[in-house]
Motif scaffolding. Structure first.
Motif, PDB file in Angstrom:
ATOM      1  N   ILE A   1      33.941  57.778  38.886  1.00 48.81           N
ATOM      2  CA  ILE A   1      32.572  58.135  39.285  1.00 48.81           C
ATOM      3  C   ILE A   1      32.142  57.441  40.576  1.00 48.81           C
ATOM      4  N   HIS A   2      33.105  56.918  41.335  1.00 45.26           N
ATOM      5  CA  HIS A   2      32.731  56.271  42.598  1.00 45.26           C
ATOM      6  C   HIS A   2      33.881  56.321  43.600  1.00 45.26           C
ATOM      7  N   VAL A   3      33.935  57.400  44.386  1.00 49.26           N
ATOM      8  CA  VAL A   3      34.934  57.498  45.455  1.00 49.26           C
ATOM      9  C   VAL A   3      34.245  57.908  46.757  1.00 49.26           C
TER      10      VAL A   3
ATOM     11  N   ASP B   1      22.207  55.963  46.823  1.00 48.21           N
ATOM     12  CA  ASP B   1      22.323  55.785  48.274  1.00 48.21           C
ATOM     13  C   ASP B   1      23.529  54.902  48.601  1.00 48.21           C
ATOM     14  N   ASP B   2      24.514  54.877  47.717  1.00 45.76           N
ATOM     15  CA  ASP B   2      25.633  53.939  47.841  1.00 45.76           C
ATOM     16  C   ASP B   2      26.088  53.720  49.279  1.00 45.76           C
ATOM     17  N   GLY B   3      26.448  52.474  49.525  1.00 45.56           N
ATOM     18  CA  GLY B   3      26.694  52.001  50.884  1.00 45.56           C
ATOM     19  C   GLY B   3      25.496  51.160  51.291  1.00 45.56           C
ATOM     20  N   ASP B   4      24.334  51.616  50.832  1.00 45.98           N
ATOM     21  CA  ASP B   4      23.098  50.859  51.000  1.00 45.98           C
ATOM     22  C   ASP B   4      22.380  50.788  49.666  1.00 45.98           C
TER      23      ASP B   4
ATOM     24  N   GLN C   1      22.859  52.379  41.481  1.00 47.15           N
ATOM     25  CA  GLN C   1      22.461  51.493  42.572  1.00 47.15           C
ATOM     26  C   GLN C   1      23.632  50.654  43.088  1.00 47.15           C
ATOM     27  N   HIS C   2      23.772  50.651  44.409  1.00 51.53           N
ATOM     28  CA  HIS C   2      24.606  49.678  45.116  1.00 51.53           C
ATOM     29  C   HIS C   2      23.679  48.482  45.310  1.00 51.53           C
ATOM     30  N   ALA C   3      23.816  47.486  44.454  1.00 53.40           N
ATOM     31  CA  ALA C   3      22.847  46.390  44.410  1.00 53.40           C
ATOM     32  C   ALA C   3      23.167  45.333  45.466  1.00 53.40           C
TER      33      ALA C   3
ATOM     34  N   GLN D   1      26.434  50.000  40.115  1.00 50.32           N
ATOM     35  CA  GLN D   1      27.727  50.274  40.743  1.00 50.32           C
ATOM     36  C   GLN D   1      28.436  48.959  41.081  1.00 50.32           C
ATOM     37  N   HIS D   2      29.736  49.031  41.125  1.00 48.99           N
ATOM     38  CA  HIS D   2      30.619  47.910  41.490  1.00 48.99           C
ATOM     39  C   HIS D   2      30.052  46.505  41.226  1.00 48.99           C
ATOM     40  N   VAL D   3      29.926  46.198  39.926  1.00 50.64           N
ATOM     41  CA  VAL D   3      29.464  44.870  39.485  1.00 50.64           C
ATOM     42  C   VAL D   3      30.493  43.822  39.915  1.00 50.64           C
TER      43      VAL D   3
ATOM     44  N   THR E   1      36.761  53.123  41.194  1.00 49.51           N
ATOM     45  CA  THR E   1      37.546  52.456  42.256  1.00 49.51           C
ATOM     46  C   THR E   1      36.745  52.059  43.487  1.00 49.51           C
ATOM     47  N   ASP E   2      35.662  52.783  43.810  1.00 41.94           N
ATOM     48  CA  ASP E   2      35.026  52.628  45.126  1.00 41.94           C
ATOM     49  C   ASP E   2      36.063  52.884  46.226  1.00 41.94           C
ATOM     50  N   HIS E   3      36.979  53.836  45.950  1.00 40.10           N
ATOM     51  CA  HIS E   3      38.025  54.267  46.896  1.00 40.10           C
ATOM     52  C   HIS E   3      37.398  54.523  48.270  1.00 40.10           C
TER      53      HIS E   3
HETATM   54 ZN   LIG Z   1      28.666  50.586  47.257  1.00 34.17          ZN
END
Ligand SMILES: [Zn+2]
Length: 418
Positions: free
Chosen positions: A54-56, A146-149, A173-175, A226-228, A299-301
């Motif tokens: 769920i995160h590429v 808004d991942d990345g931010d 959220q990309h925290a 996201q990505h803890v 993965t945040d590929h």
């Molecule tokens: Zn992110």
């Protein structure tokens, strides 16, 4: 009929030695000594629901020299994935129905995985106005980020949460409190101090999660972290979950396997955001993946070319690829618990991403979105289906690898090594 022969089927109820027959996109039989015209040797392998990421970042549209939907889909299939959620930080950002639909259609054309993009939570990912979440939902979008931010404004986020909650969607959220990370390039700690490189403190992540959890409770939205990457974030999640919050979380393989000491040599392949943290953080994140406090592996590929990464550390773009190594890294901490392995890699991410045909335990009548995973295969990442090769695991010894992947009953990957 395709027959997966001699493997062990993994379901919530346990493990069973059985053959699996596939026809017309579905599992049509499960039993002993099945025969068919296309037999896949699955001896020694686990057969479970295809992995869901769920995160590429597939970089299409906008930066297709790094990756595109076709190469990203090939990398996903080779990693055992049957569904993916590309993030919205493309150029342009995915913030309209037309853009979301065109990505879904392109994913279908390529046909290797089910692809449903996340949409930007705010217009153009600028954090000023909520994007048209209702029309994006109608297009099929289920995750908004808004991942990345990070979305900084509390009022804006609250409005977004209320609207997404009304739809039944997920606010992810990309925290990262950007005011605390402006000059950061790696985790703020002993290693960054020694190297005299600006740091991203753990608190920058934890502060945002703590604030968001309050808004999530108020609005009732499904809030997804996201990505803890820190032990403090894990503690916040543990508390929120035991208090009954509608919250889920994901962790990236690099955050439960590598720590900030990997950056001693200023290796740009180890540069990602959130950054690699301390050994204690890695231990906490791994424990949370094991016990389910972190629901999903994602993965945040994030593909970047060799040229882009071959620059001084501070100038290098952040991010690493991960689709083709994710299962092996996840297996390294979930070895001995195949059910939890497929829960984190398939079942939970499919549920979070709203994929009704994915993450389903194998059984007669179920859609044939499946992976055949060899838990013993020892291998060394070197060649990738991804257009980029910015992996922190090149040359490492890994154990566990997909042997074959099936999407809607069609073989989308078959290992050459077996
Ligand atoms: Zn992110």
């Amino acid at each position: 009929m395709i027959v997966l022969q001699g493997g062990t089927i993994v379901t919530a109820g346990g493990l069973a030695r059985a053959d699996v027959g596939i026809a017309d996109g579905r599992i049509v039989s499960v039993g002993q000594s099945l025969s068919g015209d296309d037999v896949v040797d699955c001896s020694g392998c686990l057969i479970g629901p295809g992995f869901v990421d769920i995160h590429v970042h597939f970089r299409e549209p906008g930066q297709v020299w790094k990756e595109d939907i076709e190469t990203g889909s090939r990398a996903a299939a080779a990693g055992g994935f049957t569904a993916v959620v590309p993030m919205a930080n493309t150029e342009p950002a995915t913030d309209s129905r037309a853009l979301a639909v065109s990505m879904i259609e392109r994913g279908r054309q390529v046909g290797l995985v089910e692809l449903v993009p996340a949409a930007a939570l705010t217009r153009e990912r600028r954090g000023h106005a909520v994007s048209p979440v209702e029309e994006l939902w109608d297009a099929g979008v289920r995750i908004f980020s808004d991942d990345g931010d990070s979305v900084a404004g509390a009022n804006l986020l609250e409005e977004a949460m209320r609207r997404v909650a009304g739809l039944g969607g997920v606010v992810a959220q990309h925290a990262e409190d950007a005011t605390m990370t402006r000059d950061g390039h790696m985790h703020e700690g002993t290693v960054s101090a020694r190297l005299a490189i600006g740091g991203l403190p753990a608190e920058a992540e934890e502060k945002v999660i703590a604030r968001d959890l309050e808004l999530a409770e108020m609005t009732g939205v499904h809030y997804h972290v996201q990505h803890v990457s820190t032990a403090g974030s894990v503690a916040l999640l543990r508390d929120a979950k035991s208090a009954g919050f509608n919250v889920t979380a994901e962790a990236a393989p690099h955050h439960f396997s590598l720590d900030h000491h990997s950056l001693e040599g200023r290796d740009t392949m180890m540069k990602m955001y959130p950054p690699l943290r301390t050994r204690d953080d890695v231990t906490a994140v791994a424990a949370a993946v094991r016990d389910g406090t972190i629901d999903a592996v994602a993965t945040d590929h994030a593909p970047h070319t060799v040229e882009e990464k071959e620059v001084p550390f501070e100038q290098a773009p952040r991010g690493v690829i991960g689709l083709e190594t994710s299962a092996a890294v996840a297996w390294s901490i979930l070895d001995g618990n195949p059910i939890a392995f497929f829960e984190r890699m398939s079942v939970a991410p499919a549920r979070i991403g709203g994929f009704v045909e994915q993450g389903r335990w194998p059984g007669v009548g179920e859609p044939a979105n499946l992976v055949v995973f060899d838990p013993q295969m020892v291998w060394t990442p070197d060649k990738f289906e991804s257009r980029s090769r910015n992996s922190p695991w090149i040359g490492a010894t890994m154990r566990g690898r997909p042997v074959a992947t099936f999407h809607r009953g069609r073989q989308t990957y078959r290992s050459a090594d077996r």
